[in-house]
Design an enzyme around this catalytic site. Structure first.
Site, PDB file in Angstrom:
ATOM      1  N   GLY A 273       0.815  -1.158  -0.018  1.00 17.11           N
ATOM      2  CA  GLY A 273       0.012  -0.145  -0.039  1.00 17.11           C
ATOM      3  C   GLY A 273       0.877   1.085   0.022  1.00 17.11           C
ATOM      4  N   GLY A 275       2.307   3.089   2.449  1.00 17.06           N
ATOM      5  CA  GLY A 275       3.530   2.974   2.870  1.00 17.06           C
ATOM      6  C   GLY A 275       4.671   2.129   2.604  1.00 17.06           C
ATOM      7  N   THR A 302      -4.045  -2.802  -1.735  1.00 16.42           N
ATOM      8  CA  THR A 302      -4.788  -2.227  -0.616  1.00 16.42           C
ATOM      9  C   THR A 302      -6.235  -2.350  -0.866  1.00 16.42           C
ATOM     10  OG1 THR A 302      -5.539  -0.253   0.360  1.00 16.42           O
ATOM     11  CG2 THR A 302      -4.892   0.050  -1.738  1.00 16.42           C
ATOM     12  N   ILE A 303      -6.657  -3.348   0.132  1.00 13.75           N
ATOM     13  CA  ILE A 303      -7.954  -3.677   0.083  1.00 13.75           C
ATOM     14  C   ILE A 303      -9.018  -2.686   0.244  1.00 13.75           C
ATOM     15  CG2 ILE A 303      -8.569  -4.310   2.408  1.00 13.75           C
ATOM     16  CD1 ILE A 303      -9.619  -7.248   1.611  1.00 13.75           C
ATOM     17  N   ASP A 304      -8.754  -1.601   0.786  1.00 14.09           N
ATOM     18  CA  ASP A 304      -9.617  -0.280   0.992  1.00 14.09           C
ATOM     19  C   ASP A 304      -9.711   0.457  -0.237  1.00 14.09           C
ATOM     20  OD1 ASP A 304      -9.537  -0.933   3.689  1.00 14.09           O
ATOM     21  OD2 ASP A 304      -8.225   0.559   4.332  1.00 14.09           O
TER      22      ASP A 304
END
Length: 532
Positions: A273, A275, A302-304
């Site tokens: 992601g 970071g 990133t799953i978000d």
């Protein structure tokens, strides 16, 4: 502080918000990096600026009659992707060994002259571009409008198209490629690993390794690199998780590059992601500083779905699909109980995409709560009062809440995880307790069922949609590395696959616009009022 854990700071300051501590250290050590970071902050004038914002906030002088052309030139410069020839102007290119028309296996005898079929029209021209924005908003009051000037002038914003190039800058027999997966689990990690390995082998690469357990694998002497081949990865996509393992944090950037030099790695594929990408960019910059011919390419994980500028990231579709099981269970429990209320907490630290899309897909949600939209639990316009109305009129209700929603209602923990992310309060448990307390004080019964499917969703195998996305992202990551690009990440933009410079996608998280049509559609589906 000197690790790959990001430091949380001001949201719009790139190095402080998403750069790991060791990278911030690098920013102070190397003037080149420091200058880059400063220039980036001065130049972040493009994306998501509302038309009503004053020109001082964007840094554009709208009184200048040439502001549009100057902006487009500035945008093109910002989104120009780094190439090995920036550091090595005399770098030699070779005819690509990737040709789907000629299937002759690449062997050592082609070391001085690779076979290629110049009549094959499957290559991408380096000057191919994809439009970043495709909607011409006629007014800043249009739903979801993103305008640069008060008049919503149409400005062309072009980004680099991804895909195989006719010329490559690495000889396959000289390549040692490494793959690393960082952060938390996400559906599709194995799919991406598999496709990177398969595509590398098609180019003719023989030395492919996996770095175990994230960046930690570069420094931990007890963790040996894992040899990879098509035979090894052939069926890994049939299960969830990561073949290589994941972890947060890790060694310093300097230690990672030292390890890469010792191992002879000259291609690094980083799956993670914001970071993790900040770390990848710092590794890229350190390789440049040391004048190492190494390509560092990111694949956003990133799953978000909170990476800037991209249509979606892998794992998101699977998360939305799997969330349906939890929502349906909460619905059945709530509607089978007397005055039943189901509460489902889904992923989404700063972005409510999973909660919003899952609510839309299910059609079973009465209240959707996301981080981008503030709400009150108590009061005449609060969530609890609306729940009372729902129980009186429907007999039951279902709430979907993103993990980052309503954090102002909770006591701050002041703790961070290994990646430097603030540890969030549990909004799901808080809502559950407040609902029980509210109806108990009213003297009215309420049967509350709480479901948190987070780890069940993260560990799932990717669904068909994500499987396709992972396949193409993995292939294009390899194409980008062989084409000589570094410090880039691959993503999907307006249904096309593109390369972005890493700093442009990690400046801040992508969030749901409360004035967007998609959020309005969600509100129409749930029928919920404003909770303010």
């Amino acid at each position: 502080m000197d690790s790959l854990s990001p430091v949380i700071g001001r949201r719009l300051t790139l190095p402080a918000r998403y750069f790991p501590a060791s990278i911030s250290h690098q920013l102070h050590r190397h003037d080149r990096l420091l200058t880059f970071g400063s220039n980036f902050r001065r130049r972040t004038i493009a994306i998501g600026v509302k038309a009503a914002a004053p020109s001082t906030a964007t840094g554009i002088d709208f009184s200048d009659p040439d502001w549009k052309s100057k902006y487009e030139q500035e945008f093109a410069a910002r989104f120009n992707i780094p190439h090995l020839t920036d550091v090595f102007p005399d770098a030699i290119s070779y005819p690509s060994t990737f040709c789907l028309k000629m299937r002759t296996p690449v062997t050592e005898k082609f070391a001085s002259g690779y076979p290629s079929d110049e009549e094959w029209h499957g290559y991408i021209n380096n000057n191919d571009r994809v439009l970043l924005k495709v909607i011409h908003y006629s007014s800043p009051t249009s739903a979801g409008a993103e305008c640069i000037d008060p008049g919503c002038t149409w400005v062309e914003q072009w980004v680099h198209r991804a895909g195989p190039r006719e010329k490559i800058f690495f000889k396959p027999e000289d390549v040692k490629a490494a793959i690393v997966t960082c952060g938390g689990l996400c559906p599709g990690l194995n799919d991406v690993i598999r496709q990177i390995v398969i595509t590398l082998e098609i180019y003719g690469v023989k030395k492919i390794v996996g770095i175990p357990f994230g960046y930690r694998g570069f420094s931990d002497k007890d963790l040996a690199e894992m040899p990879l081949s098509r035979k090894i990865v052939q069926n890994v996509h049939l299960s969830g998780g990561s073949l290589l393992g994941v972890s947060r944090g890790g060694p310093t950037v300097s230690e990672i590059v030292d390890s890469m030099e010792e191992r002879g790695i000259n291609m690094l594929f980083v799956l993670g992601g914001n970071g993790t990408h900040a770390g990848a960019n710092a590794i890229h910059e350190e390789c440049r500083r040391r004048r190492l011919k190494i390509a560092v390419v990111g694949v956003p994980k990133t799953i978000d779905n909170d990476i800037m500028l991209m249509d979606k990231t892998f794992g998101f579709d699977t998360a939305v699909e799997e969330a349906q099981r939890a929502i349906n269970s909460a619905y059945i429990e709530a509607h089978s109980a007397y005055r039943g209320i189901g509460v489902v907490k889904l992923m989404g630290r700063s972005s409510g995409y999973i909660a919003m899309q899952a609510s839309l897909a299910s059609g079973q949600i009465d209240i959707c709560l996301i981080p981008e939209v503030p709400f009150n639990l108590h009061g005449p316009h609060g969530v609890l009062n609306h729940l009372k109305y729902l129980l009186e009129t429907k007999g039951s209700a279902v709430i979907c809440v993103a993990e980052g929603a309503g954090q102002t209602l909770l006591e701050k923990t002041n703790a961070t995880d290994a990646s430097g992310n603030v540890v969030l309060g549990d909004i799901g448990v808080h809502i559950q307790q407040e609902i029980k307390k509210y109806f108990k004080e009213m003297g009215a019964p309420a049967d509350v069922k709480y479901i948190d499917p987070t780890y069940m969703i993260r560990a799932c195998r990717a669904n068909a949609s994500d499987g396709i996305l992972c396949t193409v992202l993995g292939q294009n990551a390899v194409h980008g590395a062989f084409a000589g690009y570094s410090g880039i990440t691959v993503g999907i933009c307006n249904t096309h696959y593109v390369y972005f410079p890493i700093p442009e996608v990690i400046s801040q998280p992508r969030t749901v616009d409360p004035n967007s049509r998609m959020w309005h559609r969600c509100l129409t589906s749930t029928g919920q009022p404003d909770f303010i």
